[in-house]
Design a protein around this motif. Structure first.
Motif, short mmCIF file in Angstrom:
data_model
loop_
_atom_site.label_atom_id
_atom_site.label_comp_id
_atom_site.label_asym_id
_atom_site.label_seq_id
_atom_site.Cartn_x
_atom_site.Cartn_y
_atom_site.Cartn_z
N VAL A 184 -1.99 9.78 -15.92
CA VAL A 184 -0.86 10.47 -15.31
C VAL A 184 0.10 11.02 -16.35
O VAL A 184 0.79 12.02 -16.12
N GLY A 185 0.18 10.39 -17.53
CA GLY A 185 1.09 10.86 -18.55
C GLY A 185 0.60 12.08 -19.31
O GLY A 185 1.39 12.76 -19.97
N VAL A 186 -0.71 12.38 -19.19
CA VAL A 186 -1.29 13.48 -19.97
C VAL A 186 -0.70 14.84 -19.58
O VAL A 186 -0.24 15.59 -20.46
N PRO A 187 -0.68 15.22 -18.30
CA PRO A 187 -0.10 16.54 -17.97
C PRO A 187 1.38 16.64 -18.30
O PRO A 187 1.86 17.70 -18.72
N ILE A 188 2.11 15.53 -18.17
CA ILE A 188 3.54 15.55 -18.53
C ILE A 188 3.70 15.79 -20.03
O ILE A 188 4.57 16.56 -20.46
N ALA A 189 2.85 15.14 -20.82
CA ALA A 189 2.93 15.33 -22.27
C ALA A 189 2.57 16.76 -22.68
O ALA A 189 3.17 17.33 -23.59
N ILE A 190 1.59 17.34 -21.99
CA ILE A 190 1.22 18.73 -22.29
C ILE A 190 2.37 19.68 -21.95
O ILE A 190 2.67 20.61 -22.71
N ILE A 191 3.03 19.44 -20.82
CA ILE A 191 4.19 20.26 -20.45
C ILE A 191 5.29 20.12 -21.50
O ILE A 191 5.91 21.12 -21.92
N ALA A 192 5.54 18.88 -21.96
CA ALA A 192 6.56 18.66 -22.98
C ALA A 192 6.21 19.41 -24.27
O ALA A 192 7.09 19.97 -24.92
N LEU A 193 4.93 19.44 -24.61
CA LEU A 193 4.48 20.15 -25.81
C LEU A 193 4.81 21.64 -25.71
O LEU A 193 5.31 22.25 -26.67
N LEU A 194 4.55 22.23 -24.55
CA LEU A 194 4.81 23.66 -24.36
C LEU A 194 6.31 23.95 -24.31
O LEU A 194 6.77 24.96 -24.87
N VAL A 195 7.07 23.10 -23.65
CA VAL A 195 8.51 23.30 -23.55
C VAL A 195 9.15 23.23 -24.93
O VAL A 195 10.04 24.03 -25.27
N LEU A 196 8.74 22.26 -25.74
CA LEU A 196 9.30 22.14 -27.09
C LEU A 196 9.01 23.37 -27.93
O LEU A 196 9.84 23.83 -28.71
N GLN A 197 7.79 23.91 -27.78
CA GLN A 197 7.44 25.09 -28.54
C GLN A 197 8.36 26.26 -28.20
O GLN A 197 8.72 27.06 -29.07
N ALA A 198 8.77 26.35 -26.94
CA ALA A 198 9.58 27.48 -26.51
C ALA A 198 11.08 27.28 -26.74
O ALA A 198 11.81 28.26 -26.95
N THR A 199 11.56 26.03 -26.71
CA THR A 199 13.01 25.81 -26.69
C THR A 199 13.59 25.19 -27.95
O THR A 199 14.79 25.35 -28.21
#
Length: 547
Positions: A184-199
């Protein structure tokens, strides 16, 4: 040794608006959420997970300890790397390691594989927990950081409340199964990875001739690991006075002594001893060690108490821990804003440490029949104590060191807090296992049941295959023994009160960095505490770049 580098003034960092800060924080908060979720989501599900894998009480403890051990051993390394390299890239690297560890943990076929996967996952968790604090410190001055700590507290509370509930729901849902506690933590971690790249956009100072203290990092990790492994097995697999104890403790002391020697001579030490020896840092580390031992060691076994000792389902056990998380949420937000308003931090840390002791003293009186209202009130106090101390101890250290050392200083506090948590889980787990086995043996004998299988009954967390009378005895044993480990947690937390009382009262500075006495002795002598320096000297002759 690294070649000498020149000092050159860098352009002053541009002030970051509140909106841009919140945008950057969004990814960091997701990172913190997923790191905490990795532990809390399994807290209520772990009895069923270990039962499904036919694991023992010792393996139950090791599933938690393995993650804490590797996170602890690698935290100083992550912190030092943050002082030398791009912080954003390091956070993203830690996320990738965490994702890989989560997938492997979810695919585990036995308790041994799960423990190994959790150990690998802990490397990423150590990076995430250390680096989030470091990145925030690089963006926000200490005085303003108080109110943003409220957001951190909210995420902590959400992860700690939502994690157990989510974990309980997953294991109680037949078409999901316990493996999704890790997936369950995998998709949340992937989202965090993308958000950090953008912000996330930080000023990165490129330094030439960087030297990584690999030898020191290896010695620290090896020494701490050997010590923690000994703590986990002593009094169970071998005695306190035995050749195994002598060998392991001796090896740990030699490794750590060599680490200290290396750190005193290294050009870029992983744990700068001159920073650790400072009064505020040393006391904050001592308090964090005590808080970590008490909090991690005690809280890990609450889910087990509600399920094994009281017979509640994983979902119900998650709901019953809500008072603790409410305490963390409310206290961290309220106290964070009060600190920003007044600039004072010591009174809140001291009060929080006292409240934490009071909460554990109340939990120390529980047994298998204690009122849930009373337990809820005790957990609320523990949550308030944690919310007032944990983040603010890091803040106190960050306020006392220059920006160039913020990574090493922050990770030192996180390192000792995790070390305390690992020791606490190991020691309290061993105490709990022994008391449970002794009580089960006594109760079986009193009931006229052969006690030859008491050891296996006490070690196994799969109660479905036991007779009803034995299940009742096992539940009573876990319910009654848990209170004893909370009394030990209270005694440990008293050390945190003493350390907090000895902290020097300070007013948090309003600048990102300390004034540099090397820039101007006269300016440093006349500067008001908290005033921003005229220039910020950095190592390396190249200009900073944004990433």
């Amino acid at each position: 040794m690294s070649a000498p580098t020149t000092l050159a003034p860098a352009p002053e960092a541009e002030p970051i608006s509140h909106r841009r800060t919140l945008e950057a924080l969004s990814g960091l908060l997701l990172v913190l959420f997923v790191a905490m979720l990795s532990s809390t989501v399994v807290s209520t599900a772990l009895p069923k997970i270990i039962g499904a894998l036919n694991g023992s009480q010792n393996q139950y403890t090791w599933v938690v300890t393995a993650t804490l051990l590797t996170a602890t051993a690698t935290t100083p390394v992550w912190g030092k790397l943050a002082d030398l390299f791009n912080k954003k890239a390091l956070v993203q690297t830690a996320i990738v390691i965490f994702i890989l560890g989560s997938v492997v943990a979810g695919l585990s076929q036995n308790a041994g594989q799960l423990i190994a996967a959790r150990a690998f996952q802990g490397i990423g968790v150590g990076g995430l927990q250390a680096l989030v604090q470091v990145v925030i410190a690089a963006m926000i001055p200490p005085r303003e950081r108080g109110r943003y700590n409220g957001y951190l507290g909210g995420v902590m509370a959400l992860a700690t409340v939502g994690g157990p509930l989510l974990g309980g729901l997953i294991v109680d849902t037949s078409w999901l199964g316990w493996r999704w506690c890790f997936f369950v933590g995998v998709p949340i971690a992937i989202i965090a990875l993308l958000v950090l790249q953008a912000t996330l956009h930080l000023v990165t100072v490129r330094r030439e001739n960087v030297k990584i203290d690999y030898l020191g990092a290896t010695l620290i990790a090896a020494g701490v690991s050997v010590l923690l492994i000994w703590i986990s097995f002593v009094d169970g697999s071998f005695g306190w006075i035995s050749w195994q104890t002598g060998a392991m403790v001796g090896a740990a002391l030699v490794l750590l002594a060599l680490a200290v020697l290396v750190e005193t001579r290294a050009a870029e030490p992983v744990v700068p001893l001159d920073i650790v020896r400072q009064g505020t840092t040393a006391l904050s580390i001592l308090a964090s060690l005590a808080v970590g031992m008490a909090m991690f060691g005690g809280a890990v076994f609450l889910g087990q108490y509600f399920q094994i000792g009281r017979g509640y389902s994983p979902t119900e056990a998650g709901l019953l821990t809500i008072p603790m998380m409410v305490g963390v949420l409310v206290s961290s937000i309220v106290v964070g804003r009060l600190i920003t308003r007044s600039g004072r931090i010591k009174p809140y840390i001291l009060i929080g440490a006292v409240v934490l002791v009071a909460g554990f003293l109340m939990l120390g009186t529980i047994d298998h029949q204690t009122s849930l209202v009373f337990i809820g009130g005790a957990m609320l106090l523990v949550g308030v104590g944690v919310g007032m101390t944990m983040q603010n101890l890091v803040l106190a250290v960050q306020n006392a060191v220059p920006l160039k050392d913020i990574g090493a200083a922050s990770s030192s506090v996180a390192f000792f807090r995790s070390l305390g948590g690992t020791i606490g889980v190991s020691v309290l787990g061993a105490v709990l296992a022994r008391r449970v086995t002794e009580q089960i043996t006594e109760d079986l004998t009193a009931a006229g049941i052969p006690a030859s299988g008491a050891g296996s009954a006490g070690n196994s967390l799969n109660l479905s295959g036991l007779p009803d009378v034995v299940v009742h005895i096992v539940r009573d044993a876990y319910g009654d023994a848990t209170g004893h480990i909370f009394l030990i947690s209270a005694a440990i937390a008293v050390v945190g009160v003493i350390a907090a009382a000895l902290l020097k009262p300070v007013t948090l500075r309003t600048s990102l960095d300390l004034p540099d006495p090397a820039t101007s002795t006269a300016t440093a002598a006349g500067a008001v505490d908290g005033a921003p320096p005229a220039t910020e000297p950095v190592r390396g002759g190249t200009a900073p770049s944004r990433r």
